[in-house]
Design a protein around this motif. Structure first.
Motif, short mmCIF file in Angstrom:
data_model
loop_
_atom_site.label_atom_id
_atom_site.label_comp_id
_atom_site.label_asym_id
_atom_site.label_seq_id
_atom_site.Cartn_x
_atom_site.Cartn_y
_atom_site.Cartn_z
N HIS A 29 0.83 -1.21 0.00
CA HIS A 29 0.00 0.00 0.00
C HIS A 29 0.86 1.26 0.00
CE1 HIS A 29 0.94 -0.67 4.23
NE2 HIS A 29 0.59 0.58 4.49
N ARG A 30 2.03 1.17 0.64
CA ARG A 30 2.93 2.33 0.65
C ARG A 30 3.61 2.49 -0.70
NH1 ARG A 30 5.94 1.41 6.54
NH2 ARG A 30 4.03 1.55 7.81
N LEU A 31 3.99 1.38 -1.32
CA LEU A 31 4.62 1.46 -2.64
C LEU A 31 3.67 2.06 -3.66
CD1 LEU A 31 6.46 -2.01 -2.86
CD2 LEU A 31 7.49 0.24 -2.50
N MET A 32 2.40 1.68 -3.59
CA MET A 32 1.44 2.19 -4.57
C MET A 32 1.05 3.63 -4.29
SD MET A 32 -0.93 -1.10 -5.53
CE MET A 32 -1.58 -0.23 -6.95
N SER A 33 1.32 4.10 -3.08
CA SER A 33 1.11 5.52 -2.78
C SER A 33 2.27 6.36 -3.31
CB SER A 33 0.97 5.72 -1.27
OG SER A 33 -0.17 5.07 -0.78
N ALA A 34 3.46 5.74 -3.36
CA ALA A 34 4.65 6.48 -3.77
C ALA A 34 4.91 6.39 -5.27
CB ALA A 34 5.87 5.95 -3.00
N PHE A 35 4.50 5.28 -5.90
CA PHE A 35 4.78 5.07 -7.31
C PHE A 35 3.50 4.66 -8.04
CE2 PHE A 35 8.49 3.79 -4.81
CZ PHE A 35 9.45 4.67 -5.30
N SER A 36 3.48 4.88 -9.35
CA SER A 36 2.32 4.46 -10.14
C SER A 36 2.32 2.95 -10.28
CB SER A 36 2.34 5.11 -11.52
OG SER A 36 3.38 4.57 -12.32
N ALA A 37 1.13 2.38 -10.44
CA ALA A 37 1.02 0.93 -10.60
C ALA A 37 1.75 0.48 -11.86
CB ALA A 37 -0.45 0.52 -10.67
N ARG A 38 1.70 1.28 -12.92
CA ARG A 38 2.38 0.92 -14.16
C ARG A 38 3.89 0.87 -13.95
NH1 ARG A 38 4.50 3.69 -18.71
NH2 ARG A 38 4.32 2.44 -20.64
#
Length: 411
Positions: A276-285
């Protein structure tokens, strides 16, 4: 048509719209199921190919037997999902699936010829591979407004997998791989018994969307997504089919082989924990593209530098990318790309096309490459397939900026 008493795959959306939570979540019974389900997988995935090798099957025969285990994922989830819908009794369907898994796996003790084992693997896996998607729906139905507790329940699946891998590595080292079928049968009996403890969730009324699914699937962006997912799982063919055999040939003992598998699982758990933190910091693509690149490196390290334990450990850490982060953003893509009424069918298609079709073909092609060129040809081909998936995703794949049906733009 969805049965009105079955908690269909759009359950998460339904529960978030105001359904009352269950008074009490059956945490123990749900956790027991995941523990035994993944413990049986932890016994199968790393060691079953070693058992087949002990029966003196060729690499092509081993790859075919593993392919049929994966191929049932193409059709089993849909058939069993329909049966659960039709009967309106998903828990009973799961219990029958667990019982029939035990029954058909028991055929291994009657005849160990190739044809007999092929029939056993096909029938046993047809029932075993189908019950997890149904169980996910039941678990979420029980959790309702406590959806954040899902990870606390699913965690026991990873614990079961790791314990099985570690324990069986020691058992096989100290005794013999011939004990493996009896141990797997024991775990499958445990899985079936765990289904008897599961209670029927509260009913939810769900409506099937009218038309449009085929048209949605045929849109270019979604076709590209399925192609990328298919290629990623195809590239896992050498790993799931021959990794343990390869490590054994290099002189690693069974305990260390088990630890290598477990390192990948630990990396997977770590990524899921912070996803959840990774997807807040970077785009899913961006996460998907990096996952594909790291997977290229992973297969290259295993294929060409497996003699170095340090590089091999690094390759196993990259399981966090080749499975965990990639899978997480794919689930996110399906959530965005498929409208609410098609979400469950979208997830089923993702599993069938990627893990079913890609996994089965990957196992077969891995056997051919292994026969003709050994580990380097097999894992080298996997790296090339991943590189192709990266190029396709980089050029054509875009993640929707909003959920389908709510906005039309993509980003």
């Amino acid at each position: 048509m969805q049965h009105p008493n079955y908690p269909c795959q759009t359950l998460v959306a339904a529960t978030l719209e105001g359904e009352a939570p269950n008074k009490k979540t059956p945490y123990l019974s749900l956790s027991n199921f995941y523990f035994f389900y993944y413990a049986s997988l932890g016994a199968l995935l790393p060691y079953w190919t070693l058992y087949l090798e002990s029966l003196e099957f060729t690499v092509l025969q081993i790859s075919q037997l593993m392919a049929v285990f994966l191929a049932t994922k193409i059709i089993a989830p849909s058939i069993w999902g329909w049966l659960a819908d039709f009967t309106g009794q998903p828990v009973r369907v799961i219990r029958w699936g667990g019982a029939l898994s035990v029954l058909f796996f028991g055929l291994v003790f009657i005849d160990r010829g190739f044809v007999s084992l092929f029939v056993m693997m096909a029938s046993f896996s047809f029932f075993r591979n189908a019950i997890l998607p149904q169980m996910e729906v039941i678990t979420l139905s029980h959790l309702r407004h406590q959806l954040t507790r899902y990870s606390q329940i699913r965690l026991w699946g990873s614990v079961g997998f790791m314990l099985a891998v570690m324990a069986l590595g020691l058992v096989i080292d100290l005794f013999s791989v011939t004990l493996l079928p009896a141990i797997i049968l024991f775990l499958l009996v445990g899985l079936w018994l765990s289904t008897l403890l599961i209670s029927e969730p509260a009913s939810l009324n769900c409506r099937e969307g009218q038309g449009g699914l085929l048209k949605l699937i045929m849109t270019p962006n979604i076709l590209v997504f399925f192609i990328v997912g298919f290629l990623m799982q195809l590239s896992h063919g050498p790993y799931y089919t021959f990794f343990s055999i390869y490590m054994d040939e290099l002189g690693y003992n069974k305990s260390l082989i088990g630890m290598l598998w477990n390192l990948g699982v630990l990396a997977e758990i770590g990524v899921f924990w912070v996803m959840h933190r990774l997807m807040s910091a970077f785009s899913a693509r961006s996460i998907l593209l990096v996952s594909l690149l790291l997977s290229v490196i992973r297969w290259g390290l295993i294929g060409f530098h497996a003699e170095s334990l340090v590089l091999l450990l690094l390759a196993q850490v990259f399981h966090a990318a080749s499975f965990a982060s990639f899978h997480a953003v794919c689930i996110h893509f399906v959530y965005l790309a498929f409208p609410r009424q098609y979400e469950g069918q979208g997830q089923a298609l993702y599993v069938s096309v990627s893990f079913g079709g890609g996994g089965a073909l990957g196992a077969i092609l891995a056997g051919v490459a292994w026969r003709d060129g050994g580990a380097q040809a097999s894992f080298g081909s996997a790296a090339v397939v991943c590189a192709l998936a990266f190029l396709i995703a980089f050029i054509w794949l875009r993640f929707p900026a909003h959920r389908a049906g709510e906005a039309n733009d993509v980003g």
